[in-house]
Design a protein around this motif. Structure first.
Motif, PDB file in Angstrom:
ATOM      1  N   GLY A   1       0.864  -1.095  -0.160  1.00 16.70           N
ATOM      2  CA  GLY A   1       0.082  -0.064  -0.143  1.00 16.70           C
ATOM      3  C   GLY A   1       0.854   1.371   0.317  1.00 16.70           C
ATOM      4  N   GLY A   2       0.342   2.237   0.583  1.00 17.23           N
ATOM      5  CA  GLY A   2       1.019   3.692   0.614  1.00 17.23           C
ATOM      6  C   GLY A   2       1.262   4.038  -0.903  1.00 17.23           C
ATOM      7  N   SER A   3       2.309   4.864  -0.622  1.00 17.52           N
ATOM      8  CA  SER A   3       2.572   5.823  -1.967  1.00 17.52           C
ATOM      9  C   SER A   3       4.075   5.578  -2.412  1.00 17.52           C
ATOM     10  CB  SER A   3       2.279   7.196  -1.635  1.00 17.52           C
ATOM     11  OG  SER A   3       0.899   7.455  -1.292  1.00 17.52           O
ATOM     12  N   LEU A   4       4.226   5.782  -3.578  1.00 17.08           N
ATOM     13  CA  LEU A   4       5.578   5.787  -4.430  1.00 17.08           C
ATOM     14  C   LEU A   4       5.731   7.072  -5.210  1.00 17.08           C
ATOM     15  CD1 LEU A   4       6.029   2.095  -5.695  1.00 17.08           C
ATOM     16  CD2 LEU A   4       6.468   2.984  -3.350  1.00 17.08           C
ATOM     17  N   LYS A   5       6.282   7.858  -4.815  1.00 14.49           N
ATOM     18  CA  LYS A   5       6.201   9.578  -5.252  1.00 14.49           C
ATOM     19  C   LYS A   5       7.675  10.001  -5.627  1.00 14.49           C
ATOM     20  CE  LYS A   5       2.435  11.292  -2.320  1.00 14.49           C
ATOM     21  NZ  LYS A   5       2.123  12.346  -1.525  1.00 14.49           N
ATOM     22  N   SER A   6       7.564  10.881  -6.591  1.00 11.90           N
ATOM     23  CA  SER A   6       8.531  11.553  -7.232  1.00 11.90           C
ATOM     24  C   SER A   6       8.262  12.933  -7.014  1.00 11.90           C
ATOM     25  CB  SER A   6       8.793  11.574  -8.757  1.00 11.90           C
ATOM     26  OG  SER A   6       8.889  10.266  -9.119  1.00 11.90           O
ATOM     27  N   SER A   7       9.763  13.646  -6.245  1.00 13.56           N
ATOM     28  CA  SER A   7       9.541  14.935  -5.859  1.00 13.56           C
ATOM     29  C   SER A   7      10.046  15.851  -7.143  1.00 13.56           C
ATOM     30  CB  SER A   7      10.272  15.406  -4.409  1.00 13.56           C
ATOM     31  OG  SER A   7       9.995  16.244  -3.916  1.00 13.56           O
ATOM     32  N   TRP A   8       9.346  16.975  -7.747  1.00 10.98           N
ATOM     33  CA  TRP A   8       9.980  17.767  -8.488  1.00 10.98           C
ATOM     34  C   TRP A   8      10.329  18.814  -7.855  1.00 10.98           C
ATOM     35  CZ3 TRP A   8       5.736  17.328 -12.740  1.00 10.98           C
ATOM     36  CH2 TRP A   8       5.621  16.020 -13.116  1.00 10.98           C
ATOM     37  N   TYR A   9      11.568  19.292  -7.658  1.00  8.83           N
ATOM     38  CA  TYR A   9      11.873  20.584  -7.041  1.00  8.83           C
ATOM     39  C   TYR A   9      11.494  20.702  -5.359  1.00  8.83           C
ATOM     40  CZ  TYR A   9      13.586  25.485  -7.118  1.00  8.83           C
ATOM     41  OH  TYR A   9      14.261  26.880  -7.157  1.00  8.83           O
ATOM     42  N   GLY A  10      11.216  19.590  -4.780  1.00  8.26           N
ATOM     43  CA  GLY A  10      10.574  19.489  -3.682  1.00  8.26           C
ATOM     44  C   GLY A  10       9.039  19.935  -3.650  1.00  8.26           C
ATOM     45  N   ASP A  11       8.453  19.553  -4.559  1.00 15.72           N
ATOM     46  CA  ASP A  11       6.944  20.278  -4.907  1.00 15.72           C
ATOM     47  C   ASP A  11       6.748  21.584  -4.358  1.00 15.72           C
ATOM     48  OD1 ASP A  11       6.438  17.813  -6.383  1.00 15.72           O
ATOM     49  OD2 ASP A  11       5.658  16.923  -4.642  1.00 15.72           O
ATOM     50  N   CYS A  12       7.742  22.504  -4.730  1.00 16.87           N
ATOM     51  CA  CYS A  12       7.654  23.682  -3.980  1.00 16.87           C
ATOM     52  C   CYS A  12       6.854  24.949  -4.696  1.00 16.87           C
ATOM     53  CB  CYS A  12       8.925  24.259  -3.908  1.00 16.87           C
ATOM     54  SG  CYS A  12       9.866  25.060  -5.194  1.00 16.87           S
ATOM     55  N   LEU A  13       6.334  25.731  -4.412  1.00 15.84           N
ATOM     56  CA  LEU A  13       5.824  27.026  -5.204  1.00 15.84           C
ATOM     57  C   LEU A  13       6.844  28.017  -4.342  1.00 15.84           C
ATOM     58  CD1 LEU A  13       3.681  28.090  -6.982  1.00 15.84           C
ATOM     59  CD2 LEU A  13       2.231  28.533  -4.472  1.00 15.84           C
ATOM     60  N   PRO A  14       7.588  28.549  -5.240  1.00 13.73           N
ATOM     61  CA  PRO A  14       8.809  29.550  -4.697  1.00 13.73           C
ATOM     62  C   PRO A  14       8.178  30.709  -4.083  1.00 13.73           C
ATOM     63  CG  PRO A  14       9.401  28.809  -6.717  1.00 13.73           C
ATOM     64  CD  PRO A  14       8.026  28.348  -6.683  1.00 13.73           C
ATOM     65  N   SER A  15       6.960  31.128  -4.409  1.00 14.58           N
ATOM     66  CA  SER A  15       6.364  32.321  -3.905  1.00 14.58           C
ATOM     67  C   SER A  15       5.648  32.227  -2.478  1.00 14.58           C
ATOM     68  CB  SER A  15       5.160  33.150  -4.780  1.00 14.58           C
ATOM     69  OG  SER A  15       4.115  31.794  -4.889  1.00 14.58           O
ATOM     70  N   ARG A  16       5.422  30.916  -2.211  1.00 22.99           N
ATOM     71  CA  ARG A  16       5.015  30.378  -0.780  1.00 22.99           C
ATOM     72  C   ARG A  16       6.131  29.848   0.028  1.00 22.99           C
ATOM     73  NH1 ARG A  16       2.206  24.915  -1.319  1.00 22.99           N
ATOM     74  NH2 ARG A  16       4.510  24.358  -1.690  1.00 22.99           N
ATOM     75  N   ASP A  17       6.827  29.476  -0.371  1.00 24.75           N
ATOM     76  CA  ASP A  17       8.127  28.471   0.370  1.00 24.75           C
ATOM     77  C   ASP A  17       9.417  29.188   0.657  1.00 24.75           C
ATOM     78  OD1 ASP A  17       6.334  26.380   0.287  1.00 24.75           O
ATOM     79  OD2 ASP A  17       7.400  25.468  -1.104  1.00 24.75           O
ATOM     80  N   PHE A  18       9.922  30.100  -0.291  1.00 22.97           N
ATOM     81  CA  PHE A  18      11.007  30.792  -0.209  1.00 22.97           C
ATOM     82  C   PHE A  18      10.908  31.774   0.966  1.00 22.97           C
ATOM     83  CE2 PHE A  18      13.052  30.210  -4.605  1.00 22.97           C
ATOM     84  CZ  PHE A  18      13.084  29.017  -4.444  1.00 22.97           C
ATOM     85  N   PRO A  19      10.055  32.821   0.820  1.00 23.69           N
ATOM     86  CA  PRO A  19       9.731  33.515   2.006  1.00 23.69           C
ATOM     87  C   PRO A  19       9.663  32.857   3.321  1.00 23.69           C
ATOM     88  CG  PRO A  19       8.600  34.149   0.099  1.00 23.69           C
ATOM     89  CD  PRO A  19       8.913  32.975   0.002  1.00 23.69           C
ATOM     90  N   MET A  20       8.799  31.886   3.563  1.00 26.86           N
ATOM     91  CA  MET A  20       8.814  31.090   4.728  1.00 26.86           C
ATOM     92  C   MET A  20      10.187  30.609   5.195  1.00 26.86           C
ATOM     93  SD  MET A  20       8.524  27.482   5.680  1.00 26.86           S
ATOM     94  CE  MET A  20       8.080  26.604   4.174  1.00 26.86           C
ATOM     95  N   LEU A  21      10.875  29.803   4.389  1.00 24.03           N
ATOM     96  CA  LEU A  21      11.988  29.393   4.892  1.00 24.03           C
ATOM     97  C   LEU A  21      13.155  30.280   5.191  1.00 24.03           C
ATOM     98  CD1 LEU A  21      12.414  26.290   2.298  1.00 24.03           C
ATOM     99  CD2 LEU A  21      11.801  26.213   4.869  1.00 24.03           C
ATOM    100  N   VAL A  22      13.424  31.406   4.434  1.00 20.53           N
ATOM    101  CA  VAL A  22      14.103  32.737   4.713  1.00 20.53           C
ATOM    102  C   VAL A  22      13.634  33.112   6.226  1.00 20.53           C
ATOM    103  CG1 VAL A  22      14.872  35.061   4.285  1.00 20.53           C
ATOM    104  CG2 VAL A  22      14.450  33.446   2.351  1.00 20.53           C
ATOM    105  N   GLU A  23      12.378  33.387   6.514  1.00 22.42           N
ATOM    106  CA  GLU A  23      11.932  33.644   7.769  1.00 22.42           C
ATOM    107  C   GLU A  23      12.420  32.780   8.900  1.00 22.42           C
ATOM    108  OE1 GLU A  23      10.917  36.013  10.833  1.00 22.42           O
ATOM    109  OE2 GLU A  23      11.109  36.666   8.730  1.00 22.42           O
ATOM    110  N   LEU A  24      12.218  31.304   8.552  1.00 22.03           N
ATOM    111  CA  LEU A  24      12.596  30.268   9.691  1.00 22.03           C
ATOM    112  C   LEU A  24      14.375  30.635   9.796  1.00 22.03           C
ATOM    113  CD1 LEU A  24      10.748  27.166   8.576  1.00 22.03           C
ATOM    114  CD2 LEU A  24      10.356  28.762  10.506  1.00 22.03           C
ATOM    115  N   TYR A  25      14.927  30.831   8.697  1.00 23.36           N
ATOM    116  CA  TYR A  25      16.393  31.125   8.679  1.00 23.36           C
ATOM    117  C   TYR A  25      16.654  32.419   9.632  1.00 23.36           C
ATOM    118  CZ  TYR A  25      21.050  32.728   7.220  1.00 23.36           C
ATOM    119  OH  TYR A  25      22.485  33.185   7.085  1.00 23.36           O
ATOM    120  N   ARG A  26      15.925  33.370   9.487  1.00 20.50           N
ATOM    121  CA  ARG A  26      16.343  34.638  10.214  1.00 20.50           C
ATOM    122  C   ARG A  26      15.880  34.475  11.507  1.00 20.50           C
ATOM    123  NH1 ARG A  26      15.778  39.930   7.471  1.00 20.50           N
ATOM    124  NH2 ARG A  26      14.360  40.431   8.901  1.00 20.50           N
TER     125      ARG A  26
END
Length: 364
Positions: free
Chosen positions: A297-322
């Motif tokens: 069962g379960g899932s076998l997945k491929s991850s494209w660029y971390g399935d990211c949305l840059p406009s959503r994920d980059f600012p969030m991760l920069v803030e976590l870094y800060r």
């Protein structure tokens, strides 16, 4: 007026990179010129040099970059001159079937700059991942620029590829969460980013798997709670032993080889998730019994660029870094000049670095 600047190209398969003069056009409609401040040296750049992506030489290498927008073309509203941005290679179109379904991180029609950067003799260059950032200034589609709060460019620029791919593989694609167990096979930059992402997401059992003791030791600094040296241990048995005999909820394969993918498949819990983020070469094939695929069962997945949305994920991760909650500095092994790219490739081959980062102006 077009500008002539210095940049690093791969002229032919296997040839050492060259620092040459490159002509950068003024931005056209929907385009932006970005003054590059830093750019990580990624395995993908080496794949380009070695002909592992395609043979559209000469390549303008570099893509894990951050910098400042210098100029924008007609119709650009996402960014403006002076904005500090991280470059990305998935500028979503907003109109394809994935975007219209509300899943822009799967955008099937991502775009790049329409104009070409060239050598001074007019030879058109193929920019790595549509970016080409081992250069003083680069021309990209405006959608490839993600505005973020100002931070250390050498650190946050790594979100442009490897770190985002690993973090997203664990968090976005794998869906690892509070109290989960995760195993990460392959502890380079991408694998360690998956480990760091799992820690941020609240995973309590984080297992790092590699054949290199140095990498396993480094993985602990990113949040690994356990390590498995698969050169001396059976990785599947070890992961199961560390998870109550069941296997991990999520297993991230960050190598891209059939044997490690098979380990990931058998090391997950029933109904668990396997995420492939390691990039295989075209000749690699994997064979698994269909009854095992069905029965687990379960899932076998491929991850494209971390399935990211840059406009959503980059600012969030920069803030976590800060905030000190996501240590991007730990991924930066060394800061080098633009003339040191070839030496950085050699260090990468020898496993001596997590990331060498070109800092523009450094050593010039």
């Amino acid at each position: 007026m077009p500008q002539t600047v210095k940049g690093v190209i791969a002229r032919a398969k296997g040839a050492e990179v060259e620092l040459v003069d490159i002509v950068v056009p003024d931005p056209g409609p929907g385009e932006a010129v970005v003054k590059v401040e830093s750019c990580g040296v990624c395995h993908t750049d080496l794949h380009y040099r070695e002909g592992g992506i395609n043979d559209d030489y000469p390549f303008l290498l570099g893509h894990e970059a951050a910098g400042t927008v210098e100029a924008v073309g007609e119709g650009v509203t996402e960014v403006a001159p002076g904005d500090f941005v991280i470059l990305n290679w998935r500028a979503v179109c907003g109109q394809c079937r994935a975007c219209l379904k509300g899943k822009p991180w799967y955008c099937f029609a991502t775009h790049n700059a329409k104009q070409k950067m060239t050598l001074t003799d007019g030879t058109e260059l193929s920019p790595a991942l549509g970016i080409g950032a081992f250069i003083d200034k680069t021309l990209v589609a405006a959608g490839q620029c993600t505005k973020v709060d100002r931070a250390d460019a050498a650190a946050v620029g790594l979100l442009g590829c490897g770190v985002m791919a690993g973090f997203g593989a664990a968090v976005n694609t794998g869906g690892v969460g509070r109290g989960d167990s995760i195993a990460v096979i392959g502890c380079g930059g991408v694998g360690n980013a998956a480990i760091a992402g799992a820690r941020v997401a609240g995973a309590t059992t984080i297992i790092a798997v590699d054949v290199d003791a140095r990498k396993l030791e480094a993985a602990k600094t990113f949040g690994a709670t356990h390590t498995v040296d698969s050169s001396t241990q059976d990785a599947v048995e070890a992961i199961r032993a560390l998870t109550g005999g069941h296997g991990a909820d999520v297993v991230v394969e960050a190598v891209g080889r059939p044997e490690t993918y098979e380990q990931a498949f058998y090391a997950r819990d029933l109904a668990g998730t396997v995420v492939l983020v390691g990039v295989p070469t075209p000749d690699k094939q994997v064979t698994l019994p269909m009854i095992e695929i069905f029965g687990r069962g379960g899932s076998l997945k491929s991850s494209w660029y971390g399935d990211c949305l840059p406009s959503r994920d980059f600012p969030m991760l920069v803030e976590l870094y800060r905030q000190g909650r996501f240590d991007l500095d730990a991924f930066v092994t060394e800061r080098i000049g633009i003339t040191d790219v070839e030496a950085a490739f050699d260090k990468m081959h020898r496993g001596e670095v997590l990331r060498s980062v070109v800092v523009m102006g450094e050593g010039q």
